[in-house]
Design a protein around this motif. Sequence first.
Motif, PDB file in Angstrom:
ATOM      1  N   TRP A 149       0.824  -1.205   0.000  1.00 22.63           N
ATOM      2  CA  TRP A 149       0.000   0.000   0.000  1.00 22.63           C
ATOM      3  C   TRP A 149       0.861   1.259   0.000  1.00 22.63           C
ATOM      4  O   TRP A 149       0.537   2.224  -0.697  1.00 22.63           O
ATOM      5  CB  TRP A 149      -0.946   0.011   1.192  1.00 22.63           C
ATOM      6  CG  TRP A 149      -1.524   1.363   1.466  1.00 22.63           C
ATOM      7  CD1 TRP A 149      -1.408   2.111   2.594  1.00 22.63           C
ATOM      8  CD2 TRP A 149      -2.294   2.159   0.553  1.00 22.63           C
ATOM      9  NE1 TRP A 149      -2.050   3.315   2.457  1.00 22.63           N
ATOM     10  CE2 TRP A 149      -2.618   3.373   1.207  1.00 22.63           C
ATOM     11  CE3 TRP A 149      -2.751   1.964  -0.748  1.00 22.63           C
ATOM     12  CZ2 TRP A 149      -3.353   4.378   0.615  1.00 22.63           C
ATOM     13  CZ3 TRP A 149      -3.495   2.963  -1.348  1.00 22.63           C
ATOM     14  CH2 TRP A 149      -3.797   4.156  -0.688  1.00 22.63           C
ATOM     15  N   ARG A 150       1.976   1.270   0.726  1.00 23.63           N
ATOM     16  CA  ARG A 150       2.840   2.452   0.734  1.00 23.63           C
ATOM     17  C   ARG A 150       3.359   2.752  -0.676  1.00 23.63           C
ATOM     18  O   ARG A 150       3.457   3.924  -1.080  1.00 23.63           O
ATOM     19  CB  ARG A 150       4.020   2.243   1.693  1.00 23.63           C
ATOM     20  CG  ARG A 150       3.630   2.254   3.165  1.00 23.63           C
ATOM     21  CD  ARG A 150       4.850   2.443   4.072  1.00 23.63           C
ATOM     22  NE  ARG A 150       5.854   1.393   3.911  1.00 23.63           N
ATOM     23  CZ  ARG A 150       5.852   0.257   4.588  1.00 23.63           C
ATOM     24  NH1 ARG A 150       4.887   0.010   5.472  1.00 23.63           N
ATOM     25  NH2 ARG A 150       6.820  -0.623   4.413  1.00 23.63           N
ATOM     26  N   ILE A 151       3.665   1.716  -1.437  1.00 23.49           N
ATOM     27  CA  ILE A 151       4.150   1.916  -2.810  1.00 23.49           C
ATOM     28  C   ILE A 151       3.026   2.443  -3.693  1.00 23.49           C
ATOM     29  O   ILE A 151       3.220   3.370  -4.500  1.00 23.49           O
ATOM     30  CB  ILE A 151       4.734   0.603  -3.363  1.00 23.49           C
ATOM     31  CG1 ILE A 151       6.017   0.244  -2.601  1.00 23.49           C
ATOM     32  CG2 ILE A 151       5.011   0.715  -4.865  1.00 23.49           C
ATOM     33  CD1 ILE A 151       6.595  -1.115  -2.960  1.00 23.49           C
ATOM     34  N   VAL A 152       1.831   1.880  -3.541  1.00 22.35           N
ATOM     35  CA  VAL A 152       0.683   2.358  -4.323  1.00 22.35           C
ATOM     36  C   VAL A 152       0.387   3.811  -3.990  1.00 22.35           C
ATOM     37  O   VAL A 152       0.141   4.648  -4.877  1.00 22.35           O
ATOM     38  CB  VAL A 152      -0.554   1.470  -4.046  1.00 22.35           C
ATOM     39  CG1 VAL A 152      -1.824   2.103  -4.610  1.00 22.35           C
ATOM     40  CG2 VAL A 152      -0.355   0.073  -4.640  1.00 22.35           C
ATOM     41  N   GLU A 153       0.415   4.135  -2.717  1.00 25.32           N
ATOM     42  CA  GLU A 153       0.143   5.509  -2.291  1.00 25.32           C
ATOM     43  C   GLU A 153       1.189   6.467  -2.842  1.00 25.32           C
ATOM     44  O   GLU A 153       0.853   7.569  -3.309  1.00 25.32           O
ATOM     45  CB  GLU A 153       0.116   5.559  -0.765  1.00 25.32           C
ATOM     46  CG  GLU A 153      -0.372   6.885  -0.185  1.00 25.32           C
ATOM     47  CD  GLU A 153      -0.477   6.845   1.319  1.00 25.32           C
ATOM     48  OE1 GLU A 153      -1.333   7.558   1.871  1.00 25.32           O
ATOM     49  OE2 GLU A 153       0.292   6.093   1.960  1.00 25.32           O
ATOM     50  N   ALA A 154       2.456   6.038  -2.824  1.00 23.28           N
ATOM     51  CA  ALA A 154       3.522   6.888  -3.357  1.00 23.28           C
ATOM     52  C   ALA A 154       3.381   7.079  -4.862  1.00 23.28           C
ATOM     53  O   ALA A 154       3.677   8.159  -5.393  1.00 23.28           O
ATOM     54  CB  ALA A 154       4.884   6.272  -3.028  1.00 23.28           C
ATOM     55  N   ALA A 155       2.911   6.060  -5.563  1.00 18.96           N
ATOM     56  CA  ALA A 155       2.745   6.169  -7.017  1.00 18.96           C
ATOM     57  C   ALA A 155       1.672   7.192  -7.360  1.00 18.96           C
ATOM     58  O   ALA A 155       1.779   7.925  -8.356  1.00 18.96           O
ATOM     59  CB  ALA A 155       2.391   4.810  -7.606  1.00 18.96           C
ATOM     60  N   GLY A 187     -11.165   2.787   0.957  1.00 17.63           N
ATOM     61  CA  GLY A 187     -11.860   1.685   0.304  1.00 17.63           C
ATOM     62  C   GLY A 187     -11.787   1.724  -1.198  1.00 17.63           C
ATOM     63  O   GLY A 187     -11.690   0.672  -1.857  1.00 17.63           O
ATOM     64  N   GLU A 188     -11.796   2.948  -1.777  1.00 15.41           N
ATOM     65  CA  GLU A 188     -11.767   3.031  -3.252  1.00 15.41           C
ATOM     66  C   GLU A 188     -10.409   2.646  -3.818  1.00 15.41           C
ATOM     67  O   GLU A 188     -10.292   2.406  -5.033  1.00 15.41           O
ATOM     68  CB  GLU A 188     -12.157   4.443  -3.714  1.00 15.41           C
ATOM     69  CG  GLU A 188     -11.186   5.539  -3.309  1.00 15.41           C
ATOM     70  CD  GLU A 188     -11.489   6.137  -1.950  1.00 15.41           C
ATOM     71  OE1 GLU A 188     -10.931   7.209  -1.631  1.00 15.41           O
ATOM     72  OE2 GLU A 188     -12.296   5.517  -1.209  1.00 15.41           O
ATOM     73  N   LYS A 189      -9.378   2.575  -2.981  1.00 17.28           N
ATOM     74  CA  LYS A 189      -8.062   2.160  -3.462  1.00 17.28           C
ATOM     75  C   LYS A 189      -7.816   0.670  -3.237  1.00 17.28           C
ATOM     76  O   LYS A 189      -6.768   0.147  -3.609  1.00 17.28           O
ATOM     77  CB  LYS A 189      -6.960   2.981  -2.783  1.00 17.28           C
ATOM     78  CG  LYS A 189      -7.000   4.463  -3.129  1.00 17.28           C
ATOM     79  CD  LYS A 189      -6.832   4.698  -4.644  1.00 17.28           C
ATOM     80  CE  LYS A 189      -5.409   4.475  -5.095  1.00 17.28           C
ATOM     81  NZ  LYS A 189      -5.234   4.817  -6.540  1.00 17.28           N
ATOM     82  N   ILE A 190      -8.763  -0.021  -2.607  1.00 16.81           N
ATOM     83  CA  ILE A 190      -8.714  -1.490  -2.564  1.00 16.81           C
ATOM     84  C   ILE A 190      -9.469  -1.974  -3.794  1.00 16.81           C
ATOM     85  O   ILE A 190     -10.698  -1.976  -3.825  1.00 16.81           O
ATOM     86  CB  ILE A 190      -9.328  -2.040  -1.266  1.00 16.81           C
ATOM     87  CG1 ILE A 190      -8.586  -1.489  -0.044  1.00 16.81           C
ATOM     88  CG2 ILE A 190      -9.265  -3.573  -1.259  1.00 16.81           C
ATOM     89  CD1 ILE A 190      -9.223  -1.882   1.287  1.00 16.81           C
TER      90      ILE A 190
END
Length: 601
Positions: A149-155, A187-190
């Motif tokens: 999730w940290r990588i997705v958030e950083a992207a 939730g929308e990022k899952i």
Amino acid sequence: MRTSIATVSLSGSLTEKLTAAARAGFDGVEIFENDLLASPLTPEEIRARCADLGLTIDLYQPMRDVEAVPAEEFARTLRRARHKFALMRRLGADTVLVCSSVSPLAVDDDALAAEQLAALAGLAQESGIRVAYEALAWGRHVSTYDHAWRIVEAAGHPALGTCLDSFHILSRTSDPDDLDGIEVIPGEKIFFLQLADAPRLAMDVLQWSRHHRCFPGQGGFDVAGLVRRVLRTGYTGPLSLEVFNDVFRQSDAGATAVDAQRSLRVLKEQVGLTAPSAPVVPTGVAFAELVTPDAEPVAALLGALGFARTARHRGKPVDLWQRGEARVLVNTGPAARRDGTRLAAVGLETPDPAGAARRAEALLAPVLPRRRAPEDAPLEAVAAPDGTELFFCAAPGEGRPDWRSDFAGTGAAPADGGGCRIDHLALTQPWHHFDEAALFHRSVLGLSPQQAVDVADPYGLLRSRAVTNDDGTVRIVLTVGAAPTDDTAPAQHIALATDDVVAAARRFRAAGGSLLPIPANYYDDLAARYEFAEGELETYRDLGILYDRDAHGAFRHCYTHTVGRVFFELLQRDGGYRGYGAPNASVRLAAQHAARGFTGG
């Protein structure tokens, strides 16, 4: 909430898998790439087939070894992705699963991983596709959901989200506090939620994942607790099953899909997505029904055990044999011409027979048609996974129609019981139904599964698991052999509790019955392990009585020889003993092999 299942969870061709999923009531599927590659259907034909079946294609998977790789390797990845995204447009799938890299070329660089995943998501977005990034539990550098999730958030790309997989998360932790990070994810990022359970095993996590996953409720993970956390994020996607299991890959896809759907229906109740409908827990065993093409040896065995033939069904060739509180029906009707003598049905006393039947039907248990005369008591029946018929009978004295009113008395009084009652029933399951049977008896009947036990048979290994109600008035032992190619008809047995097993064994032998002989070596070992009163061990040796102890009390038991597929156990529980004599099972099995060359149950 919609339900989905990965095609890798089922056996057969892709067409067979899709058909099984639809018939079991799934809303969608995850298409596993290997299934598509092996299918003769074009992507357009697969899309049309799914539409005809009422299935959506919720996920295409997997893309591997994408992130944190050298530039030239990533260029090859983008080329591969363009082809896959074009394929997904033809399929009508809008989400692709990307697993965290296991490539030896991958480097431990979150910034590079985020940059490359963002680039992949940008390419996917051009095709109307989303990328769901998942942390494999054995990923080279990314192996936890919070790291992914940290990588997705950083992207920070709108077409990039995360996929949460219960196996990858729960195989790495059993501490609920380790799951707090799930509720931080919007939730929308899952983008997707994959579910699997598994037994708690001490083994390499990759092998654990590839061979031993099972459906929620069949293993040792708190899948429901994880799902509750995901739902609190606002996630609205499907609940999807992704189960790698050697048994499921060899089992009938239709039955497996039904088992899978049942697991999700129970899970939905547990997490509050559907109104809970509590199981109607049986309160006792009304009867055990044997079917046999030859009533004479069964009647001789029951007579030696002290049973009396007290009644006969008014319209069917079924006799009621009774001793104390134990009742056995002997059916010589048309069904008895198949498979020899066997335990075919169990009557379960319940405070709400109609409610028990509704619960069973809601959880996809097959409702069995029953030929019934107008004067017969109404009895609802469903089939357990092994085919055993389960009848829901009104508990005695509750003012409801009693199944015994269908029988006319013979004039014989029930034999003196000596405390005789059915202590438990042991049902040997088809090798591919063991986990399904445990979930069925827990979810449909409300019985509590006990710890599984492995028992050494001279020709293999047996797994055994008991399911019981709270007070032990209903106990069913589920057993399965380890060899799927073994076509030997498995044995079943009825265990009768008595107040004095020594007296019961002597009466049985005096009446002409023959008890299973136990090797002398067993009693030599027993003498080394326990101290007995003078003459006690000699009595056990003479009668073939086995002995065990637990923290609560002692257990004495012995066995008859097998008739058809059925044998009886006489037992005595003292001081609250809770087990089933598992330490003695291998000796009993060896003795049965020696006596008849028969694989015990």
